[in-house]
Write a protein that holds these residues in place. Sequence first.
Motif, PDB file in Angstrom:
ATOM      1  N   TYR A 193       0.803  -1.208   0.000  1.00 48.17           N
ATOM      2  CA  TYR A 193       0.000   0.000   0.000  1.00 48.17           C
ATOM      3  C   TYR A 193       0.844   1.270   0.000  1.00 48.17           C
ATOM      4  CZ  TYR A 193      -4.676   1.809   0.573  1.00 48.17           C
ATOM      5  OH  TYR A 193      -5.876   2.391   0.373  1.00 48.17           O
ATOM      6  N   SER A 194       1.973   1.193   0.642  1.00 47.19           N
ATOM      7  CA  SER A 194       2.958   2.265   0.610  1.00 47.19           C
ATOM      8  C   SER A 194       2.453   3.675   0.850  1.00 47.19           C
ATOM      9  CB  SER A 194       3.732   2.253  -0.715  1.00 47.19           C
ATOM     10  OG  SER A 194       4.632   1.211  -0.700  1.00 47.19           O
ATOM     11  N   SER A 195       1.834   3.886   1.985  1.00 51.54           N
ATOM     12  CA  SER A 195       1.744   5.244   2.474  1.00 51.54           C
ATOM     13  C   SER A 195       3.059   5.442   3.212  1.00 51.54           C
ATOM     14  CB  SER A 195       0.570   5.404   3.441  1.00 51.54           C
ATOM     15  OG  SER A 195       0.880   6.435   4.348  1.00 51.54           O
ATOM     16  N   LEU A 196       3.947   6.211   2.602  1.00 49.43           N
ATOM     17  CA  LEU A 196       5.325   6.229   3.096  1.00 49.43           C
ATOM     18  C   LEU A 196       5.452   6.912   4.455  1.00 49.43           C
ATOM     19  CD1 LEU A 196       7.183   6.928  -0.229  1.00 49.43           C
ATOM     20  CD2 LEU A 196       6.846   4.752   0.931  1.00 49.43           C
ATOM     21  N   SER A 197       4.417   7.653   4.832  1.00 46.81           N
ATOM     22  CA  SER A 197       4.535   8.418   6.077  1.00 46.81           C
ATOM     23  C   SER A 197       4.687   7.518   7.301  1.00 46.81           C
ATOM     24  CB  SER A 197       3.311   9.317   6.242  1.00 46.81           C
ATOM     25  OG  SER A 197       2.165   8.514   6.304  1.00 46.81           O
ATOM     26  N   TYR A 198       4.139   6.300   7.244  1.00 49.09           N
ATOM     27  CA  TYR A 198       4.245   5.469   8.443  1.00 49.09           C
ATOM     28  C   TYR A 198       5.681   4.989   8.663  1.00 49.09           C
ATOM     29  CZ  TYR A 198       4.180   1.331   5.447  1.00 49.09           C
ATOM     30  OH  TYR A 198       4.479   0.399   4.502  1.00 49.09           O
ATOM     31  N   LEU A 199       6.475   5.004   7.596  1.00 53.95           N
ATOM     32  CA  LEU A 199       7.825   4.444   7.703  1.00 53.95           C
ATOM     33  C   LEU A 199       8.640   5.093   8.815  1.00 53.95           C
ATOM     34  CD1 LEU A 199       9.074   3.928   4.061  1.00 53.95           C
ATOM     35  CD2 LEU A 199       8.412   2.205   5.747  1.00 53.95           C
ATOM     36  N   LYS A 200       8.495   6.405   8.936  1.00 53.88           N
ATOM     37  CA  LYS A 200       9.359   7.074   9.899  1.00 53.88           C
ATOM     38  C   LYS A 200       8.859   6.904  11.338  1.00 53.88           C
ATOM     39  CE  LYS A 200       7.371  11.646   9.860  1.00 53.88           C
ATOM     40  NZ  LYS A 200       6.873  12.612   8.956  1.00 53.88           N
ATOM     41  N   ARG A 201       7.626   6.405  11.467  1.00 57.82           N
ATOM     42  CA  ARG A 201       7.088   6.205  12.815  1.00 57.82           C
ATOM     43  C   ARG A 201       7.352   4.804  13.352  1.00 57.82           C
ATOM     44  NH1 ARG A 201       1.783   6.137  13.040  1.00 57.82           N
ATOM     45  NH2 ARG A 201       1.768   6.766  15.219  1.00 57.82           N
ATOM     46  N   LEU A 202       7.856   3.950  12.510  1.00 59.98           N
ATOM     47  CA  LEU A 202       8.024   2.559  12.931  1.00 59.98           C
ATOM     48  C   LEU A 202       9.480   2.249  13.232  1.00 59.98           C
ATOM     49  CD1 LEU A 202       5.783   0.860  10.231  1.00 59.98           C
ATOM     50  CD2 LEU A 202       5.212   1.277  12.619  1.00 59.98           C
ATOM     51  N   PRO A 203       9.710   1.399  14.224  1.00 62.55           N
ATOM     52  CA  PRO A 203      11.089   1.010  14.518  1.00 62.55           C
ATOM     53  C   PRO A 203      11.584  -0.049  13.530  1.00 62.55           C
ATOM     54  CG  PRO A 203       9.601  -0.082  16.043  1.00 62.55           C
ATOM     55  CD  PRO A 203       8.745   0.786  15.157  1.00 62.55           C
ATOM     56  N   LEU A 204      11.822   0.365  12.305  1.00 65.43           N
ATOM     57  CA  LEU A 204      12.279  -0.573  11.276  1.00 65.43           C
ATOM     58  C   LEU A 204      13.796  -0.548  11.184  1.00 65.43           C
ATOM     59  CD1 LEU A 204       9.841   0.202   8.348  1.00 65.43           C
ATOM     60  CD2 LEU A 204      10.055  -1.996   9.528  1.00 65.43           C
ATOM     61  N   ALA A 205      14.364  -1.698  10.849  1.00 61.98           N
ATOM     62  CA  ALA A 205      15.812  -1.754  10.632  1.00 61.98           C
ATOM     63  C   ALA A 205      16.139  -1.863   9.155  1.00 61.98           C
ATOM     64  CB  ALA A 205      16.399  -2.954  11.377  1.00 61.98           C
ATOM     65  N   GLN A 206      15.204  -2.367   8.366  1.00 66.39           N
ATOM     66  CA  GLN A 206      15.547  -2.756   7.001  1.00 66.39           C
ATOM     67  C   GLN A 206      14.349  -2.689   6.067  1.00 66.39           C
ATOM     68  OE1 GLN A 206      16.367  -7.099   6.139  1.00 66.39           O
ATOM     69  NE2 GLN A 206      18.425  -6.310   5.800  1.00 66.39           N
ATOM     70  N   LEU A 207      14.627  -2.286   4.813  1.00 58.27           N
ATOM     71  CA  LEU A 207      13.657  -2.445   3.729  1.00 58.27           C
ATOM     72  C   LEU A 207      14.152  -3.581   2.838  1.00 58.27           C
ATOM     73  CD1 LEU A 207      13.020   1.269   2.618  1.00 58.27           C
ATOM     74  CD2 LEU A 207      11.738  -0.099   4.299  1.00 58.27           C
ATOM     75  N   LYS A 208      13.237  -4.438   2.469  1.00 59.77           N
ATOM     76  CA  LYS A 208      13.603  -5.563   1.613  1.00 59.77           C
ATOM     77  C   LYS A 208      12.942  -5.368   0.259  1.00 59.77           C
ATOM     78  CE  LYS A 208      14.371 -10.446   2.193  1.00 59.77           C
ATOM     79  NZ  LYS A 208      14.168 -11.606   3.069  1.00 59.77           N
ATOM     80  N   ILE A 209      13.751  -5.062  -0.735  1.00 58.53           N
ATOM     81  CA  ILE A 209      13.216  -4.757  -2.072  1.00 58.53           C
ATOM     82  C   ILE A 209      12.589  -6.016  -2.656  1.00 58.53           C
ATOM     83  CG2 ILE A 209      13.763  -3.944  -4.395  1.00 58.53           C
ATOM     84  CD1 ILE A 209      16.311  -2.675  -3.203  1.00 58.53           C
ATOM     85  N   ASP A 210      11.355  -5.902  -3.094  1.00 58.26           N
ATOM     86  CA  ASP A 210      10.657  -7.086  -3.591  1.00 58.26           C
ATOM     87  C   ASP A 210      11.334  -7.658  -4.828  1.00 58.26           C
ATOM     88  OD1 ASP A 210       8.253  -8.843  -3.301  1.00 58.26           O
ATOM     89  OD2 ASP A 210       8.056  -8.247  -5.396  1.00 58.26           O
ATOM     90  N   GLN A 211      11.279  -8.972  -4.925  1.00 59.40           N
ATOM     91  CA  GLN A 211      11.984  -9.640  -6.019  1.00 59.40           C
ATOM     92  C   GLN A 211      11.417  -9.315  -7.394  1.00 59.40           C
ATOM     93  OE1 GLN A 211      11.274 -14.095  -6.081  1.00 59.40           O
ATOM     94  NE2 GLN A 211      10.912 -13.652  -3.932  1.00 59.40           N
ATOM     95  N   SER A 212      10.168  -8.889  -7.471  1.00 57.28           N
ATOM     96  CA  SER A 212       9.612  -8.558  -8.792  1.00 57.28           C
ATOM     97  C   SER A 212      10.381  -7.388  -9.427  1.00 57.28           C
ATOM     98  CB  SER A 212       8.124  -8.225  -8.682  1.00 57.28           C
ATOM     99  OG  SER A 212       7.921  -7.157  -7.778  1.00 57.28           O
ATOM    100  N   PHE A 213      10.813  -6.434  -8.606  1.00 61.88           N
ATOM    101  CA  PHE A 213      11.589  -5.303  -9.147  1.00 61.88           C
ATOM    102  C   PHE A 213      13.008  -5.733  -9.505  1.00 61.88           C
ATOM    103  CE2 PHE A 213       8.732  -3.316  -5.881  1.00 61.88           C
ATOM    104  CZ  PHE A 213       7.789  -2.889  -6.788  1.00 61.88           C
TER     105      PHE A 213
END
Length: 289
Positions: A193-213
């Motif tokens: 869905y990629s509403s990118l705004s949530y990204l900065k609110r979450l304690p994420l360590a990594q983005l994993k680029i999908d294999q289709s790309f």
Amino acid sequence: QADTALFQAKVAGRDTLSFFDPEIQARLQARARLESDLRQALPRGEFQLYYQPQITADGEMCGVEALLRWQHPGRGVVSPGEFIPLAEENRMILAIGGWALESACRQLAFWAADPERQHLVMAVNVSPVQFREDDFVEQVLAILDATRAPARRLKLEVTESLFMEERDDARAKMLRLSERGVRFSLDDFGTGYSSLSYLKRLPLAQLKIDQSFVRDLLEDQTSAAIVISIISLARSLELDVIAEGGETEAQRDWLTTHGCTRFQGYLFSRPQPLERLPLSLSATTSDSP
Ligand code: C2E
Ligand code: MG
Ligand code: MG
Ligand code: MG
């Protein structure tokens, strides 16, 4: 999902639709059989974890992703793409996913005791169905305690679907686990869905680029542009980025040139049973001479 709708229509009774289409009938039967086999699979010990290496720019293995395999007695190996959606619908994923997490953590605890392997990070997929359980955090912490696996070496792979609803709940759970050292990777990134705004609110360590790309990046400018954007997004958010599904040297070179320094794909290794992992990583006490 179409199958489910039909199945429900059938259960709902005669006013809905009638099923004399033999093809649909056969599919419903196959599905029902798979479902009843799936109920037996855990008690019968038919699940196994495979591990796929994750590689740094220098070609070193920095971790693995644990991937479920179902050794079906009659059909051979059934892929997770086939049984996980079913297990999510009937909630068997709770037991199956719990088993996977515990098995992966048990392995992680073995590695932690071995100086040559204690740097390895174990990535484990978590279904939104598991994550939404009220006691999900407690379940993970209990498994870490019981197995004595180091929380800092555990990485949970979640998907964007988790943040479409119940965002605050998901965020609160992630925060509690990350306070204990557990890290999070956002799997299949770019497909959701990629509403990118949530990204900065979450304690994420990594983005994993999908294999289709990754698959299309050399042939398709749009995929290339998306990958470039994801890498730059990760950099500005100070997140790690890993490319999934790289199969060729050319893809790897392109990714390196564009700043992606972690890879997971057939180019390096397919998912393997523990004893076939490269660098003789089968660290179990029973195997030791
Ligand atoms: P995923 O988490 O995105 O896992 C990556 C999938 O890509 C794996 O498929 C892996 O075998 C495949 N893959 C990796 N490199 C390559 C490549 O170079 N080329 C190609 N063609 N494929 C590659 P797999 O093992 O069939 O798993 C499919 C999905 O099933 C996973 O996607 C994940 O969403 C789910 N899954 C697997 N194990 C678990 C589990 O323990 N729990 C949960 N909840 N889901 C799981
Ligand atoms: Mg994954
Ligand atoms: Mg993925
Ligand atoms: Mg996936």
